[in-house]
Write a protein that holds these residues in place. Structure first.
Motif, mmCIF file in Angstrom:
data_model
loop_
_atom_site.group_PDB
_atom_site.id
_atom_site.type_symbol
_atom_site.label_atom_id
_atom_site.label_comp_id
_atom_site.label_asym_id
_atom_site.label_seq_id
_atom_site.Cartn_x
_atom_site.Cartn_y
_atom_site.Cartn_z
ATOM 1 N N ARG A 265 13.764 70.385 36.383
ATOM 2 C CA ARG A 265 13.703 69.120 35.675
ATOM 3 C C ARG A 265 12.260 68.614 35.726
ATOM 4 N NH1 ARG A 265 14.156 64.142 37.742
ATOM 5 N NH2 ARG A 265 14.828 64.945 39.754
ATOM 6 N N THR A 299 11.977 73.374 31.245
ATOM 7 C CA THR A 299 11.765 72.074 31.880
ATOM 8 C C THR A 299 12.385 70.958 31.041
ATOM 9 O OG1 THR A 299 9.680 72.912 32.784
ATOM 10 C CG2 THR A 299 10.037 70.536 32.885
ATOM 11 N N PRO A 300 13.675 70.688 31.222
ATOM 12 C CA PRO A 300 14.275 69.548 30.515
ATOM 13 C C PRO A 300 13.604 68.245 30.946
ATOM 14 C CG PRO A 300 15.961 70.968 31.472
ATOM 15 C CD PRO A 300 14.657 71.415 32.046
ATOM 16 N N SER A 302 13.243 64.294 31.868
ATOM 17 C CA SER A 302 14.107 63.355 32.580
ATOM 18 C C SER A 302 13.402 62.011 32.698
ATOM 19 C CB SER A 302 14.441 63.892 33.977
ATOM 20 O OG SER A 302 13.288 63.918 34.789
ATOM 21 N N ASN A 339 11.268 72.543 26.574
ATOM 22 C CA ASN A 339 11.811 71.258 27.033
ATOM 23 C C ASN A 339 13.225 71.045 26.505
ATOM 24 O OD1 ASN A 339 8.573 70.010 26.539
ATOM 25 N ND2 ASN A 339 9.526 70.145 28.534
ATOM 26 N N ARG A 340 14.148 71.837 26.958
ATOM 27 C CA ARG A 340 15.531 71.638 26.547
ATOM 28 C C ARG A 340 16.461 72.100 27.662
ATOM 29 N NH1 ARG A 340 18.484 75.577 22.538
ATOM 30 N NH2 ARG A 340 20.124 74.812 23.928
ATOM 31 N N THR A 341 17.708 71.674 27.559
ATOM 32 C CA THR A 341 18.715 72.016 28.563
ATOM 33 C C THR A 341 19.530 73.212 28.089
ATOM 34 O OG1 THR A 341 18.874 69.712 29.276
ATOM 35 C CG2 THR A 341 20.697 71.155 29.851
ATOM 36 N N TYR A 342 19.780 74.155 29.003
ATOM 37 C CA TYR A 342 20.630 75.308 28.716
ATOM 38 C C TYR A 342 21.877 75.243 29.596
ATOM 39 C CZ TYR A 342 16.777 77.409 26.109
ATOM 40 O OH TYR A 342 15.805 77.649 25.179
ATOM 41 N N SER A 343 22.937 75.862 29.142
ATOM 42 C CA SER A 343 24.170 75.915 29.931
ATOM 43 C C SER A 343 23.939 76.740 31.190
ATOM 44 C CB SER A 343 25.292 76.543 29.099
ATOM 45 O OG SER A 343 25.027 77.925 28.883
ATOM 46 N N ARG A 344 24.825 76.547 32.151
ATOM 47 C CA ARG A 344 24.727 77.328 33.388
ATOM 48 C C ARG A 344 24.892 78.816 33.105
ATOM 49 N NH1 ARG A 344 25.365 75.362 38.386
ATOM 50 N NH2 ARG A 344 27.005 76.807 39.014
#
Length: 491
Positions: A265, A299-300, A302, A339-344
């Protein structure tokens, strides 16, 4: 068996899949899955006029009870005191804290409000397990309301030395309030010792056996409980993910190059600028590795409404652009900064494909990315973990990871080359040692150990209480009405 009531800042309401997203949600699920109970906390919603009654839903034997916050509560309690004062101070960054009395008042107000709501739903024999820095004084307010339940607290982030804690204005009302719990758990022995020394500065006296301090008639035990992961489940997830079309396409995009991965993060505690500097040093001094390696830093963003995080976002993006501008070729981009979120599942597939993981925080309570990377590896051809000495995970994985100082740019660059060139036999042996730790101390073991230590003592007349298995032993005794007024002047 007593009912468990878990309290945290946010409650991860059950998804259709029934699987928690990760982090704290996985930890709480491990505590509640076999015995049921209540998970209480903030809903994540802002409301102008929150209800006086928690909103409850039930799923798989667990009751999820949530409350809304007003915008003022959110700004003062969460954005203000929790994230702009407690977070930096507890990560050893007093220089980044911005203290306002209004924010502290909001933090106290919200914790008192949580105590008011809890009072409506807890029973006398319930065991309460409070999580993380958002809720430090909660037990104090429950005690003031006459509740004598067993109440435990677990700090997921670091606990700094006493002199840093004392730099926090009115620390007795926040960190000092942890003395009202029956058990306070930490990630590492160093964190536990730091808090024990802080209690000594508050008037405590160390017991002759060195296991704690005595101050009157109330006892608070201190233990070390390193958080684990769902080791076997995550390994299976990684094997499956590696066969998905998405991960295969990612693999093909690397064109056979070695993969270095970082997943963090966007936070100043993660050491991302230092890591990029080390990668720059590696590329500058190791030209033979050009076009043979790709570094993917996921790196999402925050806390995007906090100025310090906005500044860091601009700085890191600029540094990533400098590296690519200096070393890229038309057919090779050395750094992918995402800069984004990925699933587990996607992350598990990325970890399994990676040859090296850079987990180099400047300070971290544990860092589960390090553990997930190890669990995701193919034992026949595992990658190498580069791990900061300042991550809590280093105390468990130091037998197999390459331990580095993230402030030593040249040292990290040299170690990175060593990791990329490490022989297969050494990689297998290092991975085997780390997996043995992760399999023995998984998330279920963590929850079991903590709750076993928190359960009522079957022999309360005994002075020394042994914490089970991994828990480190330390005892502090405090009066029931302990508070700042009972302390020496100037403390």
């Amino acid at each position: 068996m007593s009912r468990i009531v878990v309290v945290s800042n946010r409650v991860a309401l059950p998804q259709k899949s029934g699987a928690p997203a990760g982090g704290l949600a996985v930890a709480v699920n491990a505590a509640l899955k076999d015995r049921g109970g209540i998970w209480f906390g903030w809903s994540g919603r802002i409301a102008p006029d929150p209800s006086d009654t928690p909103q409850a839903t039930k799923h798989a034997g667990v009751t999820y009870a949530v409350v809304d916050l007003t915008n003022e509560d959110y700004q003062e309690y969460y954005n203000g005191f929790a994230n702009r004062v407690l977070w930096p101070v507890l990560h050893y960054r007093v220089d980044l804290s911005e203290f306002y009395r209004s924010d502290l008042s909001g933090y106290i107000r919200v914790n008192r409000m949580f105590a008011d709501h809890l009072e409506k739903i807890i029973r006398p024999d319930d065991i309460l397990w409070i999580h993380d820095y958002h809720m430090m004084p909660l037990a104090k307010y429950l005690r003031e309301r006459g509740h004598n339940n067993r109440i435990g607290f677990f700090l997921h982030i670091p606990m700094p030395p006493a002199d840093i804690i004392q730099a926090l204005p009115q620390h007795a009302d926040t960190v000092g309030a942890l003395a009202h719990y029956d058990l306070v758990g930490f990630q590492t022995e160093g964190d536990r010792e730091n808090f024990a020394r802080y209690l000594e500065t508050r008037g405590g006296q160390t017991t002759p056996d060195g296991n704690g301090c005595d101050i009157g008639g109330r006892r608070v035990r201190l233990g070390t409980f390193p958080v684990g992961i769902e080791t076997g489940a995550f390994a299976r997830r990684a094997r499956h993910a590696s066969r998905t079309r998405f991960v295969k396409a990612f693999d093909e995009s690397l064109s056979g190059r070695k993969l270095i991965i970082g997943v963090d993060r966007l936070d100043y505690s993660k050491g991302i600028p230092n890591r990029l500097d080390a990668y720059d040093q590696f590329l500058r001094t190791q030209p033979d590795w050009h076009d043979r390696v790709t570094f993917v830093q996921i790196t999402p963003k925050s806390r995007t409404d906090v100025p310090e995080y906005q500044d860091m976002d601009r700085s890191v993006s600029h540094r990533a652009g400098q590296i690519n501008g200096a070393y890229s070729d038309v057919s090779w981009t050395p750094l992918r900064y995402v800069n984004r979120t990925y699933s587990r599942s996607a992350l598990a597939g990325f970890y399994r494909r990676a040859d090296v993981a850079l987990v180099t925080p400047l300070r971290d309570g544990m860092n589960l990315v390090a553990k997930e990377f190890v669990a995701a590896q193919d034992p026949a051809d595992p990658g190498v973990l580069l791990l900061s000495q300042f991550a809590g995970a280093a105390s468990e994985l130091g037998n197999g990871a390459l331990i580095v100082n993230p402030h030593d740019t040249e040292g990290v660059a040299v170690t990175l080359r060593r990791a990329l060139e490490m022989p297969l036999a050494e990689r297998r042996e290092r991975h085997r040692r780390m997996m043995r730790v992760l399999e023995e101390h998984d998330i279920n073991r963590w929850a079991e150990d903590y709750l076993a230590a928190l359960e009522p003592d079957p022999q309360p007349e005994r002075r020394d209480i042994a914490l089970p298995r991994a828990a480190m032993r330390s005892v502090v005794r405090l009066p029931v009405g302990w508070g700042s007024s009972a302390l020496p002047r100037g403390a």
